[in-house]
Design a protein around this motif. Structure first.
Motif, mmCIF file in Angstrom:
data_model
loop_
_atom_site.group_PDB
_atom_site.id
_atom_site.type_symbol
_atom_site.label_atom_id
_atom_site.label_comp_id
_atom_site.label_asym_id
_atom_site.label_seq_id
_atom_site.Cartn_x
_atom_site.Cartn_y
_atom_site.Cartn_z
ATOM 1 N N ASP A 1 24.997 49.645 2.937
ATOM 2 C CA ASP A 1 25.006 49.817 4.393
ATOM 3 C C ASP A 1 23.650 50.311 4.902
ATOM 4 O OD1 ASP A 1 27.595 48.993 4.431
ATOM 5 O OD2 ASP A 1 28.469 50.886 5.100
ATOM 6 N N HIS B 1 21.007 49.075 7.831
ATOM 7 C CA HIS B 1 20.638 50.012 8.884
ATOM 8 C C HIS B 1 19.122 50.176 8.949
ATOM 9 C CE1 HIS B 1 21.369 53.566 11.492
ATOM 10 N NE2 HIS B 1 22.576 53.053 11.633
ATOM 11 N N GLU C 1 24.071 43.918 0.237
ATOM 12 C CA GLU C 1 24.708 44.229 1.512
ATOM 13 C C GLU C 1 26.222 44.203 1.340
ATOM 14 O OE1 GLU C 1 23.415 41.757 4.710
ATOM 15 O OE2 GLU C 1 21.279 41.971 4.236
ATOM 16 N N TYR D 1 31.435 47.300 6.775
ATOM 17 C CA TYR D 1 30.533 48.436 6.856
ATOM 18 C C TYR D 1 31.354 49.726 6.945
ATOM 19 C CZ TYR D 1 27.038 44.894 8.069
ATOM 20 O OH TYR D 1 26.210 43.790 8.055
ATOM 21 N N MET D 2 30.858 50.759 6.282
ATOM 22 C CA MET D 2 31.475 52.083 6.292
ATOM 23 C C MET D 2 32.787 52.150 5.506
ATOM 24 S SD MET D 2 29.268 53.664 8.331
ATOM 25 C CE MET D 2 30.022 55.126 9.011
ATOM 26 N N GLN E 1 30.416 47.020 12.814
ATOM 27 C CA GLN E 1 29.051 47.464 13.104
ATOM 28 C C GLN E 1 28.928 48.954 12.844
ATOM 29 O OE1 GLN E 1 26.683 45.725 16.341
ATOM 30 N NE2 GLN E 1 26.537 47.762 17.230
ATOM 31 N N MET E 2 27.820 49.345 12.239
ATOM 32 C CA MET E 2 27.614 50.755 11.909
ATOM 33 C C MET E 2 27.166 51.556 13.130
ATOM 34 S SD MET E 2 25.696 50.379 8.218
ATOM 35 C CE MET E 2 24.901 48.822 8.637
ATOM 36 N N PRO E 3 27.388 52.866 13.106
ATOM 37 C CA PRO E 3 26.958 53.711 14.223
ATOM 38 C C PRO E 3 25.446 53.628 14.428
ATOM 39 C CG PRO E 3 28.450 54.911 12.783
ATOM 40 C CD PRO E 3 28.123 53.636 12.085
ATOM 41 N N MET F 1 23.592 51.244 15.542
ATOM 42 C CA MET F 1 22.946 49.937 15.500
ATOM 43 C C MET F 1 22.787 49.363 16.902
ATOM 44 S SD MET F 1 22.231 49.040 12.321
ATOM 45 C CE MET F 1 22.253 47.254 12.157
ATOM 46 N N HIS G 1 19.774 55.199 16.937
ATOM 47 C CA HIS G 1 19.848 54.611 15.594
ATOM 48 C C HIS G 1 19.805 55.709 14.530
ATOM 49 C CE1 HIS G 1 18.675 51.946 12.222
ATOM 50 N NE2 HIS G 1 19.181 50.980 12.955
ATOM 51 N N GLY H 1 22.823 56.937 11.865
ATOM 52 C CA GLY H 1 22.667 56.872 10.410
ATOM 53 C C GLY H 1 22.810 58.210 9.719
ATOM 54 N N MET I 1 26.036 58.938 7.699
ATOM 55 C CA MET I 1 26.122 58.256 6.405
ATOM 56 C C MET I 1 25.257 58.966 5.366
ATOM 57 S SD MET I 1 26.252 54.170 7.288
ATOM 58 C CE MET I 1 24.756 54.093 8.255
#
Length: 233
Positions: free
Chosen positions: A79, A83, A133, A139-140, A149-151, A153, A181, A185, A188
């Motif tokens: 992930d 990112h 990937e 993701y997550m 979608q990741m936080p 992004m 962004h 991240g 994570m």
């Protein structure tokens, strides 16, 4: 051993060499070139055997360097690769187009740091024979919350708006997008830093937390100096 020594026929025994009475056996009675061939052949056999043993040993031990089954390290690396790639993309655009020295330096620092970390993360995943990937929509998942979608992004529309601007508005857009962004991240990175099982990955996550926390403070200050506010989370 020279080519001449290999291709020339052996010469006659040395008549001046005293006879040892046969006590030394074939080895002592053999000419020097013959003994050299035997020794060289034995060394070659040992080297080949050692090389083969190293390959077999490597095949048996290489997987042990990767994350154990069920560890979060794999998901984190996969992930964070995605990112980081977007952060580098935004940083390259800002560095190439801004006229503000402070923003150019910040963008260069982010680009350099995250490109280096990208190389490390992808290198480990490839070394362990793992995808670089996560699967789409997963993701997550390593944090128990699979999502598309990741936080933090930026969307395609966000990136298009950023690239369409110039001057101070572009700088503000960059700071807003990169700040969000980074904040997205951090969760994570903190999860890996506290629960990871592969030491080198844990150490990388901790260094990310430290560097990006400092960059968050810097970007917050730069936004305030320009009379702008961070984007909603």
């Amino acid at each position: 051993m020279s080519a001449a020594e290999v291709t020339s026929p052996p010469g006659p025994p040395d008549v001046d060499e005293p006879d040892d009475g046969g006590g030394g056996g074939w080895w002592s009675r053999s000419p020097g070139w013959a003994r050299a061939v035997v020794v060289g052949g034995a060394v070659l056999v040992l080297l080949l055997a050692g090389g083969l043993g190293g390959v077999v040993l490597g095949q048996r031990t290489a997987p042990s360097y990767g994350p154990p089954p069920g560890a979060i390290d794999t998901g984190f690396l996969q992930d964070m690769t995605v990112h980081h790639a977007q952060a580098v993309q935004m940083a390259v655009w800002e560095r190439s187009n801004t006229t503000d020295p402070a923003l150019r330096q910040l963008a260069f620092d982010i680009e350099s740091t995250q490109n280096q970390q990208l190389g490390m993360m992808q290198g480990w995943l490839r070394l362990w024979g793992l995808p670089t990937e996560a699967a789409p929509g997963q993701y997550m998942a390593w944090m128990g919350m699979p999502m598309a979608q990741m936080p933090g992004m930026a969307s395609d529309a966000d990136l298009a708006r950023f690239r369409s601007q110039t001057g101070a508005p572009m700088d503000v857009a960059f700071l807003q997008l990169m700040l969000r962004h980074h904040l997205g991240g951090l969760s994570m990175m903190q999860e890996e830093a506290s629960r990871g099982q592969v030491d080198v990955v844990v150490q990388l996550a901790r260094s990310m937390v430290a560097s990006q926390t400092a960059e968050v403070d810097t970007m917050t200050q730069l936004l305030a100096q320009r009379g702008a506010a961070p984007l909603p989370g």
